[in-house]
Design a protein around this motif. Structure first.
Motif, PDB file in Angstrom:
ATOM      1  N   ILE A 117       0.847  -1.197   0.000  1.00  0.00           N
ATOM      2  CA  ILE A 117       0.000   0.000   0.000  1.00  0.00           C
ATOM      3  C   ILE A 117       0.886   1.252   0.000  1.00  0.00           C
ATOM      4  CG2 ILE A 117      -1.689   1.326   1.340  1.00  0.00           C
ATOM      5  CD1 ILE A 117      -2.814  -1.378   2.348  1.00  0.00           C
ATOM      6  N   ARG A 118       1.932   1.243   0.830  1.00  0.00           N
ATOM      7  CA  ARG A 118       2.850   2.395   0.894  1.00  0.00           C
ATOM      8  C   ARG A 118       3.480   2.655  -0.479  1.00  0.00           C
ATOM      9  NH1 ARG A 118       7.947   0.799   3.536  1.00  0.00           N
ATOM     10  NH2 ARG A 118       8.187   0.000   1.428  1.00  0.00           N
ATOM     11  N   ASP A 119       3.983   1.600  -1.113  1.00  0.00           N
ATOM     12  CA  ASP A 119       4.644   1.767  -2.413  1.00  0.00           C
ATOM     13  C   ASP A 119       3.656   2.280  -3.462  1.00  0.00           C
ATOM     14  OD1 ASP A 119       6.882   0.894  -1.165  1.00  0.00           O
ATOM     15  OD2 ASP A 119       6.954  -1.068  -2.140  1.00  0.00           O
ATOM     16  N   HIS A 120       2.424   1.789  -3.394  1.00  0.00           N
ATOM     17  CA  HIS A 120       1.419   2.222  -4.365  1.00  0.00           C
ATOM     18  C   HIS A 120       1.064   3.702  -4.166  1.00  0.00           C
ATOM     19  CE1 HIS A 120      -1.653   1.702  -7.369  1.00  0.00           C
ATOM     20  NE2 HIS A 120      -2.529   2.251  -6.581  1.00  0.00           N
ATOM     21  N   LEU A 121       0.878   4.102  -2.910  1.00  0.00           N
ATOM     22  CA  LEU A 121       0.588   5.519  -2.629  1.00  0.00           C
ATOM     23  C   LEU A 121       1.745   6.406  -3.098  1.00  0.00           C
ATOM     24  CD1 LEU A 121      -1.035   5.504   0.950  1.00  0.00           C
ATOM     25  CD2 LEU A 121      -2.166   6.024  -1.226  1.00  0.00           C
ATOM     26  N   ALA A 122       2.970   5.943  -2.868  1.00  0.00           N
ATOM     27  CA  ALA A 122       4.148   6.715  -3.287  1.00  0.00           C
ATOM     28  C   ALA A 122       4.168   6.886  -4.806  1.00  0.00           C
ATOM     29  CB  ALA A 122       5.421   6.021  -2.810  1.00  0.00           C
ATOM     30  N   ARG A 123       3.802   5.820  -5.516  1.00  0.00           N
ATOM     31  CA  ARG A 123       3.749   5.914  -6.995  1.00  0.00           C
ATOM     32  C   ARG A 123       2.658   6.887  -7.435  1.00  0.00           C
ATOM     33  NH1 ARG A 123       5.046   0.554  -7.241  1.00  0.00           N
ATOM     34  NH2 ARG A 123       2.868  -0.065  -7.153  1.00  0.00           N
ATOM     35  N   LEU A 124       1.474   6.771  -6.826  1.00  0.00           N
ATOM     36  CA  LEU A 124       0.363   7.656  -7.210  1.00  0.00           C
ATOM     37  C   LEU A 124       0.707   9.118  -6.960  1.00  0.00           C
ATOM     38  CD1 LEU A 124      -2.835   5.879  -5.777  1.00  0.00           C
ATOM     39  CD2 LEU A 124      -2.153   6.058  -8.179  1.00  0.00           C
ATOM     40  N   LEU A 125       1.396   9.377  -5.850  1.00  0.00           N
ATOM     41  CA  LEU A 125       1.665  10.759  -5.441  1.00  0.00           C
ATOM     42  C   LEU A 125       3.050  11.226  -5.891  1.00  0.00           C
ATOM     43  CD1 LEU A 125       0.037  10.471  -1.897  1.00  0.00           C
ATOM     44  CD2 LEU A 125      -0.945  11.555  -3.931  1.00  0.00           C
ATOM     45  N   GLU A 126       3.759  10.346  -6.593  1.00  0.00           N
ATOM     46  CA  GLU A 126       5.056  10.680  -7.197  1.00  0.00           C
ATOM     47  C   GLU A 126       6.049  11.212  -6.165  1.00  0.00           C
ATOM     48  OE1 GLU A 126       4.568  12.889 -10.891  1.00  0.00           O
ATOM     49  OE2 GLU A 126       2.562  12.049 -11.105  1.00  0.00           O
ATOM     50  N   VAL A 127       6.138  10.478  -5.049  1.00  0.00           N
ATOM     51  CA  VAL A 127       7.156  10.791  -4.040  1.00  0.00           C
ATOM     52  C   VAL A 127       7.874   9.491  -3.666  1.00  0.00           C
ATOM     53  CG1 VAL A 127       5.956  12.795  -3.036  1.00  0.00           C
ATOM     54  CG2 VAL A 127       5.537  10.500  -2.095  1.00  0.00           C
TER      55      VAL A 127
END
Ligand code: MG
Length: 166
Positions: A117-127
């Motif tokens: 979930i963390r990695d996916h959120l990071a990809r979506l938010l480009e951070v």
């Protein structure tokens, strides 16, 4: 470092639990015998993240943007809503410093899903993933979460003025 222009935002959401999986959480499908019930895809975590971003940027709340009475929002992918909002936040001249969130679920155990979930959120938010915190708590068998009637999520975000023009 200057603290001028830093903005904090808080998001919270609750959705009811229904029988049958998978469980859409944080934009990914998690194998489970439960799913969340709502007008959209009911992704409780993305709704909390979206509301936190809107609050930090002074752009209202998710209900203003995507009313649950609007037919076009029925079954809507919450990833779309998050990306629409994030685009608007960046247009206002902000960038995400970091995000921290908590998922409240008695079941399923999310220990192994948190990094995904963390990695996916990071990809979506480009951070970078180290700017995203994902924690999970049970309801200790009490309240709507503990009785497996609902899942909840909370999120805080910190925004700073963008270094480059969006
Ligand atoms: Mg919601």
């Amino acid at each position: 470092m200057t603290y001028d222009g830093l903005r904090i935002g808080l998001g919270h959401d609750t959705h009811r639990v229904g029988a049958g999986g998978p469980l859409r959480l944080g934009g990914i499908d998690i194998p489970s015998d439960l799913h969340l019930i709502g007008h959209s895809d009911a992704d409780v975590l993305l709704h909390a993240v979206t509301d936190a971003l809107l609050g930090a940027a002074g752009l209202g709340d998710i209900g203003d943007w995507f009313p649950d009475t609007a037919p076009e929002n029925q079954g809507r992918d919450s990833t779309e809503m998050l990306l629409d909002v994030y685009r608007a936040v960046r247009k206002q001249g902000y960038q995400l410093v970091n995000l921290d969130c908590i998922i409240f679920a008695q079941r399923p155990k999310l220990k192994d899903d948190k990094p995904r979930i963390r990695d996916h959120l990071a990809r979506l938010l480009e951070v970078a993933p180290d700017r995203i915190g994902v924690k999970a708590k049970t309801g200790e068998w009490v309240g709507p979460v503990g009785r497996e009637e609902a899942l909840m999520a909370e999120c805080v975000v910190l925004l700073a003025p963008s270094e480059k023009t969006p």
